[in-house]
Write a protein that holds these residues in place. Structure first.
Motif, short mmCIF file in Angstrom:
data_model
loop_
_atom_site.label_atom_id
_atom_site.label_comp_id
_atom_site.label_asym_id
_atom_site.label_seq_id
_atom_site.Cartn_x
_atom_site.Cartn_y
_atom_site.Cartn_z
N HIS A 226 0.91 -1.23 -0.05
CA HIS A 226 0.01 0.05 0.06
C HIS A 226 0.76 1.13 -0.15
CE1 HIS A 226 -3.28 -2.79 1.41
NE2 HIS A 226 -4.09 -1.95 0.80
N ALA A 227 2.13 1.14 0.18
CA ALA A 227 3.07 2.44 0.37
C ALA A 227 3.10 3.59 -0.65
CB ALA A 227 4.37 1.68 0.56
N ASP A 228 2.54 3.31 -1.96
CA ASP A 228 2.37 4.33 -2.88
C ASP A 228 1.80 3.70 -4.21
OD1 ASP A 228 2.58 7.21 -3.33
OD2 ASP A 228 4.34 6.73 -4.87
N HIS A 229 1.31 4.78 -4.64
CA HIS A 229 0.53 4.46 -5.89
C HIS A 229 0.30 5.50 -6.97
CE1 HIS A 229 -1.93 1.62 -8.47
NE2 HIS A 229 -1.15 0.94 -8.28
N GLU A 230 1.41 6.40 -7.09
CA GLU A 230 1.55 7.29 -7.98
C GLU A 230 0.16 8.40 -7.66
OE1 GLU A 230 -0.61 7.76 -11.31
OE2 GLU A 230 0.90 6.33 -12.65
N GLN A 231 -0.43 8.76 -8.86
CA GLN A 231 -1.42 9.98 -8.64
C GLN A 231 -2.80 9.73 -8.30
OE1 GLN A 231 0.48 12.53 -8.14
NE2 GLN A 231 2.13 11.67 -8.94
N ASN A 232 -2.99 8.86 -7.26
CA ASN A 232 -4.31 8.46 -6.97
C ASN A 232 -4.86 9.43 -6.05
OD1 ASN A 232 -3.61 7.83 -3.71
ND2 ASN A 232 -1.92 7.27 -5.00
N CYS A 233 -6.27 9.23 -5.66
CA CYS A 233 -7.22 10.18 -5.22
C CYS A 233 -6.41 10.91 -4.00
CB CYS A 233 -8.36 9.87 -4.92
SG CYS A 233 -9.57 10.98 -4.13
N SER A 234 -5.84 10.19 -3.13
CA SER A 234 -5.51 10.76 -1.77
C SER A 234 -4.00 11.40 -1.95
CB SER A 234 -5.24 9.66 -0.62
OG SER A 234 -4.54 8.50 -0.93
N THR A 235 -3.21 10.77 -2.89
CA THR A 235 -2.02 11.56 -2.98
C THR A 235 -1.95 12.68 -3.87
OG1 THR A 235 -0.99 8.84 -3.10
CG2 THR A 235 0.35 10.72 -4.21
#
Ligand code: CMC
Length: 429
Positions: A226-235
């Motif tokens: 879950h540590a990162d996922h580029e430009q998802n909604c929360s990020t």
């Protein structure tokens, strides 16, 4: 390949620069389009909009590839730890052994929350949603800690990064204990990151909880995934708030709120509610799938589909395997796992899902792992937030160290009334 694209509009030809990333994805830079043509672009839900350039995470949705700082997720999930992966995301490199030791030392150093924050926690009602508490408490950390930080300097930035990563775990466990009316358990310095969290969740003053290694491993891996996922909604939310030069705590608190929704991180709760609902009602899977396809009362197959992944979500593949292994190792037989697998099988054969390229995503099996770990359903999205935190920190830092950064400020096409006459209240009837 040409390095400009041309747009013909109203008898005018506009040259638009083409930008190519290190993995060869290509974008048309439209930043000067309005100045040159009067046009803006319109892209509902930003499905085709690159909002920034970023060196943190790469996703190829067609091929099911996910890499953090160039390292494949399959490698990190099997060889790394959550703390090491967090360091990699935030600082851009794998830590040397002395950097790793120092990062871990700082995680220990900052594990307590200020005693006054406990009073803040006491003010929430017992049934307050843990994501609301988490967001408010993270924002409050900024009131108790110096907000000044030097994001461009690794040595200085380690402190706020470690502080937030350490405290989020203490806050999360404390909010859970509070919801049960149980006393807060203080962190124990000798424990590793995940073990310490489980200790604060499940120990009691008279009986320490010792997490089995299989449990620690499974949760650690879940956090890595879950540590990162580029430009998802929360990020994107964190980045947008950061773009106004807001501080780290305020930006991350906003990210927690964005994650909460059922179309994003809240999907892990929605999946379990959906599966449990099927068990309770005894509804046949074919009938449920028919309801989803007809969108009866907005029915969706939760844990399926993704904006970017159109083949498979590599995180879901790892989580499914991890889920089976964990349940076998700790001897848990969860009927929801069997049901989830049957539902997956039915959906993957159905033309509706095949044509739309809808596959299980990261949230489909993660809830079953968390149930097996003894984590209550309303804490699932909190666990997602603990996992996503290093990514949010890394993105906040990237925004704050970008010398070309501008405040994020999209445009719109206005579709409301044009001019209306004001009618005094007494004449409106
Ligand atoms: N069940 C049924 N139909 C679906 C689903 C689903 N889970 N997901 C998408 N569709 C349909 C959708 O109705 C649309 O059909 P049509 O073309 O006939 O109108 C088509 O597939 C394309 O979907 P979309 O809504 O345009 O896709 P999107 O990129 O806007 O949304 C999504 C992506 C993840 C929000 C969506 O797939 C969804 O709601 N999934 C369920 C919630 C979920 O599992 N969320 C977790 C996402 S992964 C982790 C995270 O981000 O936190």
């Amino acid at each position: 390949m040409t390095d400009t694209a041309q747009l013909h509009y109203n008898g005018q030809t506009i040259d638009l620069p083409v930008v190519v990333g290190t993995q060869k994805e290509t974008a048309v830079d439209i930043s000067k389009l309005r100045a040159e043509s009067g046009l803006i672009t319109l892209d509902n839900g930003y499905g085709n909009t690159g909002s920034c350039s970023s060196a943190i995470t790469f996703v190829n949705g067609e091929k099911g590839i996910l890499k953090y700082r160039g390292y494949r997720i399959e490698v990190l999930a099997t060889k790394s730890t959550f703390v090491e992966t967090a360091y990699l995301l935030i600082f851009g490199e794998m830590p040397t052994s002395s950097q790793y030791t120092e990062f871990r030392r700082q995680l220990v150093q900052h594990e307590f929350i200020h005693e006054d924050m406990r009073h803040h926690l006491d003010g929430f009602p017992p049934n307050a949603p843990p994501m609301a508490i988490l967001s408010a408490m993270i924002n409050a950390v900024g009131c108790f800690e110096p907000v000044f930080m030097q994001p461009e300097d690794d040595e200085h930035f380690m402190k706020p990064a470690a502080r937030l990563m350490s405290k989020i775990r203490t806050i999360a466990a404390a909010s859970y204990r509070k919801s049960l009316g149980k006393p807060i358990v203080y962190p124990r310095s000798r424990l590793r990151y995940v073990e310490n969290f489980l200790h604060m969740m499940f120990s009691s003053p008279y009986e320490p909880y010792e997490a089995p290694e299989a449990v620690v491993e499974a949760l650690d891996r879940l956090l890595i995934l879950h540590a990162d996922h580029e430009q998802n909604c929360s990020t994107s939310t964190v980045r947008m708030v950061a773009s106004s030069q807001a501080n780290l705590y305020a930006s991350v608190a906003a990210g927690v709120c964005a994650l909460w929704g059922p179309l994003h991180g809240g999907a892990n709760v929605a999946v379990i509610d959906m599966l449990q609902g099927l068990v309770d009602s005894g509804e046949k899977l074919d009938r449920f799938i028919a309801r989803v396809k007809n969108r009866d009362a907005g029915a969706r197959l939760m844990g399926f589909g993704h904006r970017v992944y159109k083949n498979f979500d590599p995180r879901a593949t790892i989580i499914k395997e991890s889920c089976h292994r964990l349940l076998e190792k700790i001897g848990v037989d969860d009927p929801l796992l069997d049901l989830a697998m049957k539902l997956e099988e039915v959906a993957l054969k159905d033309p509706y899902f095949v044509e739309r390229k809808l596959y299980p995503n990261v949230d489909y099996y993660s809830g079953i792992i968390m149930r097996a770990l003894g984590i209550p359903t309303d804490m699932f999205t909190v666990i997602f937030a603990i996992g996503r935190l290093p990514g949010w920190i890394a993105h906040w830092r990237e925004v704050h160290t970008n010398t070309n950064a501008r405040i994020d400020r999209p445009r719109q096409i206005y579709i409301g009334d044009t001019v209306r006459e004001y009618v005094p209240l007494e004449e409106r009837g």
